[in-house]
Write a protein that holds these residues in place. Structure first.
Motif, PDB file in Angstrom:
ATOM      1  N   ALA A 169       0.827  -1.210   0.000  1.00 32.43           N
ATOM      2  CA  ALA A 169       0.000   0.000   0.000  1.00 32.43           C
ATOM      3  C   ALA A 169       0.859   1.256   0.000  1.00 32.43           C
ATOM      4  CB  ALA A 169      -0.924  -0.012   1.216  1.00 32.43           C
ATOM      5  N   ALA A 170       1.929   1.243   0.789  1.00 33.37           N
ATOM      6  CA  ALA A 170       2.809   2.418   0.838  1.00 33.37           C
ATOM      7  C   ALA A 170       3.523   2.619  -0.493  1.00 33.37           C
ATOM      8  CB  ALA A 170       3.822   2.251   1.971  1.00 33.37           C
ATOM      9  N   GLU A 171       3.963   1.532  -1.104  1.00 31.49           N
ATOM     10  CA  GLU A 171       4.685   1.625  -2.375  1.00 31.49           C
ATOM     11  C   GLU A 171       3.823   2.250  -3.470  1.00 31.49           C
ATOM     12  OE1 GLU A 171       6.822  -1.345  -5.675  1.00 31.49           O
ATOM     13  OE2 GLU A 171       5.995  -2.162  -3.796  1.00 31.49           O
ATOM     14  N   HIS A 172       2.518   1.932  -3.456  1.00 33.41           N
ATOM     15  CA  HIS A 172       1.631   2.381  -4.528  1.00 33.41           C
ATOM     16  C   HIS A 172       0.630   3.445  -4.069  1.00 33.41           C
ATOM     17  CE1 HIS A 172       3.327  -0.764  -6.988  1.00 33.41           C
ATOM     18  NE2 HIS A 172       2.982  -1.691  -6.099  1.00 33.41           N
ATOM     19  N   ASP A 173       0.814   3.956  -2.862  1.00 30.78           N
ATOM     20  CA  ASP A 173      -0.027   5.023  -2.310  1.00 30.78           C
ATOM     21  C   ASP A 173      -1.509   4.639  -2.353  1.00 30.78           C
ATOM     22  OD1 ASP A 173      -0.530   7.464  -1.094  1.00 30.78           O
ATOM     23  OD2 ASP A 173      -0.679   8.558  -2.998  1.00 30.78           O
ATOM     24  N   LEU A 174      -1.827   3.523  -1.728  1.00 28.59           N
ATOM     25  CA  LEU A 174      -3.189   2.998  -1.708  1.00 28.59           C
ATOM     26  C   LEU A 174      -3.807   3.174  -0.325  1.00 28.59           C
ATOM     27  CD1 LEU A 174      -2.550  -0.380  -3.584  1.00 28.59           C
ATOM     28  CD2 LEU A 174      -3.244   1.816  -4.573  1.00 28.59           C
ATOM     29  N   ARG A 175      -4.869   3.932  -0.277  1.00 31.51           N
ATOM     30  CA  ARG A 175      -5.580   4.134   0.985  1.00 31.51           C
ATOM     31  C   ARG A 175      -7.070   3.833   0.878  1.00 31.51           C
ATOM     32  NH1 ARG A 175      -2.380   6.295   4.714  1.00 31.51           N
ATOM     33  NH2 ARG A 175      -0.446   7.274   4.005  1.00 31.51           N
ATOM     34  N   THR A 176      -7.614   3.902  -0.307  1.00 30.07           N
ATOM     35  CA  THR A 176      -9.049   3.702  -0.511  1.00 30.07           C
ATOM     36  C   THR A 176      -9.280   2.738  -1.666  1.00 30.07           C
ATOM     37  OG1 THR A 176      -9.337   5.467  -2.148  1.00 30.07           O
ATOM     38  CG2 THR A 176      -9.429   6.105   0.185  1.00 30.07           C
ATOM     39  N   SER A 197     -11.008   3.503  -4.212  1.00 20.79           N
ATOM     40  CA  SER A 197     -10.842   4.296  -5.433  1.00 20.79           C
ATOM     41  C   SER A 197      -9.370   4.394  -5.829  1.00 20.79           C
ATOM     42  CB  SER A 197     -11.435   5.698  -5.243  1.00 20.79           C
ATOM     43  OG  SER A 197     -12.848   5.633  -5.146  1.00 20.79           O
ATOM     44  N   ASP A 198      -8.485   4.497  -4.837  1.00 18.10           N
ATOM     45  CA  ASP A 198      -7.049   4.450  -5.142  1.00 18.10           C
ATOM     46  C   ASP A 198      -6.696   3.128  -5.824  1.00 18.10           C
ATOM     47  OD1 ASP A 198      -6.693   6.914  -3.908  1.00 18.10           O
ATOM     48  OD2 ASP A 198      -6.042   6.033  -2.006  1.00 18.10           O
ATOM     49  N   MET A 199      -7.220   2.041  -5.285  1.00 16.91           N
ATOM     50  CA  MET A 199      -6.972   0.722  -5.863  1.00 16.91           C
ATOM     51  C   MET A 199      -7.485   0.645  -7.291  1.00 16.91           C
ATOM     52  SD  MET A 199      -8.461  -2.984  -4.549  1.00 16.91           S
ATOM     53  CE  MET A 199     -10.149  -2.556  -5.038  1.00 16.91           C
ATOM     54  N   THR A 200      -8.667   1.186  -7.542  1.00 11.88           N
ATOM     55  CA  THR A 200      -9.253   1.150  -8.879  1.00 11.88           C
ATOM     56  C   THR A 200      -8.381   1.890  -9.881  1.00 11.88           C
ATOM     57  OG1 THR A 200     -11.489   1.013  -7.943  1.00 11.88           O
ATOM     58  CG2 THR A 200     -11.297   1.758 -10.234  1.00 11.88           C
ATOM     59  N   ARG A 201      -7.900   3.079  -9.521  1.00  7.51           N
ATOM     60  CA  ARG A 201      -7.036   3.849 -10.411  1.00  7.51           C
ATOM     61  C   ARG A 201      -5.711   3.125 -10.660  1.00  7.51           C
ATOM     62  NH1 ARG A 201      -9.468   8.145  -7.485  1.00  7.51           N
ATOM     63  NH2 ARG A 201      -7.852   8.050  -5.884  1.00  7.51           N
ATOM     64  N   PHE A 202      -5.171   2.538  -9.601  1.00  8.23           N
ATOM     65  CA  PHE A 202      -3.910   1.811  -9.735  1.00  8.23           C
ATOM     66  C   PHE A 202      -4.056   0.616 -10.670  1.00  8.23           C
ATOM     67  CE2 PHE A 202      -1.413  -1.817  -8.040  1.00  8.23           C
ATOM     68  CZ  PHE A 202      -0.148  -1.390  -8.426  1.00  8.23           C
TER      69      PHE A 202
END
Length: 322
Positions: free
Chosen positions: A162-169, A171-176
């Protein structure tokens, strides 16, 4: 009436083995615990009343089942252990069919899976009020006041990923995943893969990619995510393994997942016969919240404790029993 405070199976309970075998249910072995009253005092109306307590087959449900058994024993009832029933539908049928007299259930599960609704209600009390009214009217099931335990679904990944890819939500996951579709490897349980409040619905809401879906038993998902078998896994927000395995829960920023507050459910006819059960369970339900249940779950799933002993120790620590 059997010796006070020891959770043993009566001869009547033993006969349940044959009755439940056709549905795949088994009366569990006894708990060799002496249960003496604490703040839960003996209730004359419940003395010697046999109450079968059920639960589903995951840690939190089993702990909650034992907590109910210990509370009922302190009040003077004879609790019969039918925890660890495989699957939500089987445990629900056991309650409706009279094989189980009392079990904890989740408001979102009742509303969506049992009552067939397709839209969850976002606010906790409103969701509880809706499911309790409808289930009583349609099925004769009473929901006692709900607890602050809200065991909803979420996706989790490792803290490092999560830290490596800046994932908190989510929606963050969806964009990634839109930019990195090969990373869309999910671990989910079989039931979640098909239920309306699970994978089909959350994918429609967020629109994320899925390259590979791997199905596991509920408990195996956490270690599969931690070990890199999958990048994202379905988790329950009150599970102790989240902290124990250093996972990050992604926020459900579009509020897709329903409210899943835990409450004691019973058939109305049985509660009408033994209304004092509601009084016994009320303070126990009020003492439970996510912080409390996460710690109890952690003691089993991370520290290796026995669910019955974890439940007993919590009941003693809270002064409900001695």
């Amino acid at each position: 009436m059997r010796p006070r405070g020891i959770l043993v199976l009566s001869l009547v309970a033993l006969s349940l083995v044959a009755a439940t075998a056709a549905c795949g249910l088994n009366v569990n072995t006894a708990l060799p615990f002496e249960v003496r009253p604490g703040s839960i005092r003996p209730v004359p109306e419940l003395a010697g009343v046999e109450i079968t307590v059920g639960s589903k087959d995951f840690t939190e449900q089993i702990i909650l089942g034992y907590i109910a058994e210990l509370a009922l024993e302190a009040a003077g009832a004879d609790a019969v252990d039918l925890t660890n029933i495989s699957g939500s539908n089987s445990s629900r049928y056991a309650l409706l069919d009279g094989q189980v007299d009392l079990q904890w259930e989740y408001t979102g599960t009742g509303w969506l899976s049992y009552l067939g609704q397709d839209k969850p209600i976002p606010e906790e009390k409103a969701q509880y009020d809706a499911v309790s009214r409808a289930d009583l009217k349609q099925n004769g099931i009473v929901w006692l006041p709900y607890s602050a335990v809200n065991n909803t679904y979420a996706f989790a990944t490792t803290e490092s990923y999560a830290a490596e890819h800046d994932l908190r939500t989510n929606s963050d996951m969806t964009r990634f995943l839109a930019q990195n579709p090969d990373e869309a490897v999910f671990c989910v349980e079989t039931e979640f893969a098909s239920r309306p409040d699970g994978m089909p619905g959350v994918r429609r809401t967020y629109g994320f990619q899925v390259r590979t879906t791997k199905t596991f038993g509920t408990g195996a998902i956490y270690s599969a995510v931690a070990g890199g078998t999958c990048n994202f896994g379905e988790v329950f927000t009150t599970d102790g393994r989240i902290a124990g395995l250093n996972l990050r829960v992604l926020a459900d920023d579009k509020k897709f997942f329903p409210q899943y507050n835990a409450a004691v459910t019973m058939r109305k006819e049985f509660l009408d016969q033994h209304p004092r059960i509601a009084d016994v369970m009320a303070p126990v339900s009020a003492a439970l919240n996510n912080k409390e249940i996460i710690e109890l779950n952690k003691k089993v799933d991370v520290d290796g404790g026995d669910p019955s002993k974890v439940a007993r120790d919590w009941m003693i620590a809270k002064g409900f029993i001695t």
